[in-house]
Design an enzyme around this catalytic site. Structure first.
Site, PDB file in Angstrom:
ATOM      1  N   PRO A  19       2.105  14.289   6.703  1.00  0.00           N
ATOM      2  CA  PRO A  19       3.187  13.059   5.954  1.00  0.00           C
ATOM      3  C   PRO A  19       4.405  13.353   6.142  1.00  0.00           C
ATOM      4  CG  PRO A  19       1.790  15.785   4.641  1.00  0.00           C
ATOM      5  CD  PRO A  19       1.134  15.193   5.871  1.00  0.00           C
TER       6      PRO A  19
ATOM      7  N   GLU B 177      -1.613  24.354   5.016  1.00  0.00           N
ATOM      8  CA  GLU B 177      -0.267  24.716   4.562  1.00  0.00           C
ATOM      9  C   GLU B 177       0.197  23.243   6.132  1.00  0.00           C
ATOM     10  OE1 GLU B 177       0.796  24.808   2.066  1.00  0.00           O
ATOM     11  OE2 GLU B 177      -0.798  25.610   1.415  1.00  0.00           O
TER      12      GLU B 177
ATOM     13  N   ARG C 211     -11.585  -3.004  10.768  1.00  0.00           N
ATOM     14  CA  ARG C 211     -11.286  -4.173  10.657  1.00  0.00           C
ATOM     15  C   ARG C 211     -11.128  -5.415  10.862  1.00  0.00           C
ATOM     16  NH1 ARG C 211      -8.010  -5.997   6.943  1.00  0.00           N
ATOM     17  NH2 ARG C 211      -8.856  -7.632   5.622  1.00  0.00           N
TER      18      ARG C 211
ATOM     19  N   ASP D 130      -4.218 -11.746   4.965  1.00  0.00           N
ATOM     20  CA  ASP D 130      -4.018 -10.634   4.213  1.00  0.00           C
ATOM     21  C   ASP D 130      -3.284 -11.218   3.482  1.00  0.00           C
ATOM     22  OD1 ASP D 130      -6.590  -9.757   4.278  1.00  0.00           O
ATOM     23  OD2 ASP D 130      -6.295  -8.560   6.219  1.00  0.00           O
TER      24      ASP D 130
HETATM   25  N1  ADE Z   1      -2.378  14.674   4.911  1.00  0.00           N
HETATM   26  C1  ADE Z   1      -1.755  15.405   3.912  1.00  0.00           C
HETATM   27  N2  ADE Z   1      -1.235  13.866   3.446  1.00  0.00           N
HETATM   28  C2  ADE Z   1      -1.337  13.422   4.069  1.00  0.00           C
HETATM   29  C3  ADE Z   1      -0.383  11.936   4.283  1.00  0.00           C
HETATM   30  N3  ADE Z   1       0.370  11.899   3.516  1.00  0.00           N
HETATM   31  N4  ADE Z   1      -0.687  10.877   5.154  1.00  0.00           N
HETATM   32  C4  ADE Z   1      -1.272  11.459   6.625  1.00  0.00           C
HETATM   33  N5  ADE Z   1      -1.647  12.950   6.921  1.00  0.00           N
HETATM   34  C5  ADE Z   1      -1.515  13.392   5.757  1.00  0.00           C
END
Ligand code: ADE
Length: 237
Positions: free
Chosen positions: A83, A110, A148, A163
């Site tokens: 994230p 974590e 794709r 697209d």
């Molecule tokens: N791992 C946990 N959350 C994630 C996300 N939003 N994007 C990529 N990998 C992740």
């Protein structure tokens, strides 16, 4: 977890036709202790376990040397799904589709030992501003969006051009038969057979939809002066 998405539809066809291959590796196979330990407590304390560096380095180095021995050293992106990465977009999918190989590392628990980020990965990607329990689903999203785009994978390459996000706009509304359903009719222009009018209508609808759902995208879309004026009129009404 990776098996079923890759064993149906467009993916299966692409894999069967050897247009792409997807290999999954378990970092537990790169441990040397009896319990196949891949995680440990965080230095400094705190909740949650951290993925250890050794199995990840060993897995990636082994995969990398396999690829290099077969194909020679080229640019090989090593991407951590997290994230904290740069947000995945269609543009990044296009960028990744130009590489012959890529290695995706799925984070879990974590977090991942920081040395993996600092000394192994070349890129970090997030699929959106929310937290998944692991990088696996994110990796599948990235692989799907990239595969794709590869030549020959979709039946018709022309469908890529329309697209959502390819031209910086959301896609226009689509209809199929019947021409009238429960009293809701397909827009007359689509039945007209007039290709120029249909193209105009679609472009206008794509802009209108983008304004309604994702107005911030319009700043970067390539609009003509006339189209910009149209947007201003819609905004005022
Ligand atoms: N791992 C946990 N959350 C994630 C996300 N939003 N994007 C990529 N990998 C992740």
């Amino acid at each position: 977890m990776f098996q079923s998405p890759f064993s149906i539809g467009i993916f299966k066809r692409a894999i069967d036709r050897k247009l792409v291959s997807v290999n999954t590796h378990n970092i537990r196979d790169y441990t040397h202790d009896r319990h196949h330990t891949v995680d440990d407590y965080a230095y400094g304390g705190g909740a949650g376990m951290i993925l250890k560096p050794e199995p990840i380095f060993e897995a990636v180095e082994s995969i990398k040397s396999d690829i290099c021995s077969k194909e020679g050293a080229g640019v090989l992106p090593i991407i951590l799904l997290t994230p904290q990465g740069r947000r995945f977009t269609q543009q990044i999918a296009q960028e990744l589709s130009r590489y012959r190989h890529m290695i995706l590392i799925c984070g879990h628990y974590e977090g991942v030992d920081e040395r993996v980020r600092q000394h192994l990965v070349t890129d970090e990607i997030s699929i959106g501003d929310y937290v998944l329990s692991g990088g696996e689903l994110a990796a599948m999203v990235v692989v799907d969006a990239v595969v794709r785009l590869l030549p020959g994978v979709l039946g018709s390459e022309a469908s890529l051009l329309d697209d959502s996000h390819t031209a910086g706009l959301l896609e226009y509304p689509q209809y199929t038969r019947p021409a009238a359903y429960r009293g809701w009719s397909v827009p007359q222009v689509l039945l007209s057979g007039n290709h120029a009018q249909i193209a105009n209508w679609r472009r206008e609808q794509a802009i209108r939809r983008t304004l309604g759902h994702r107005p911030e995208l319009l700043d970067k879309a390539n609009l003509s002066l006339e189209e910009k004026q149209l947007v201003d009129r819609w905004k005022q009404s």
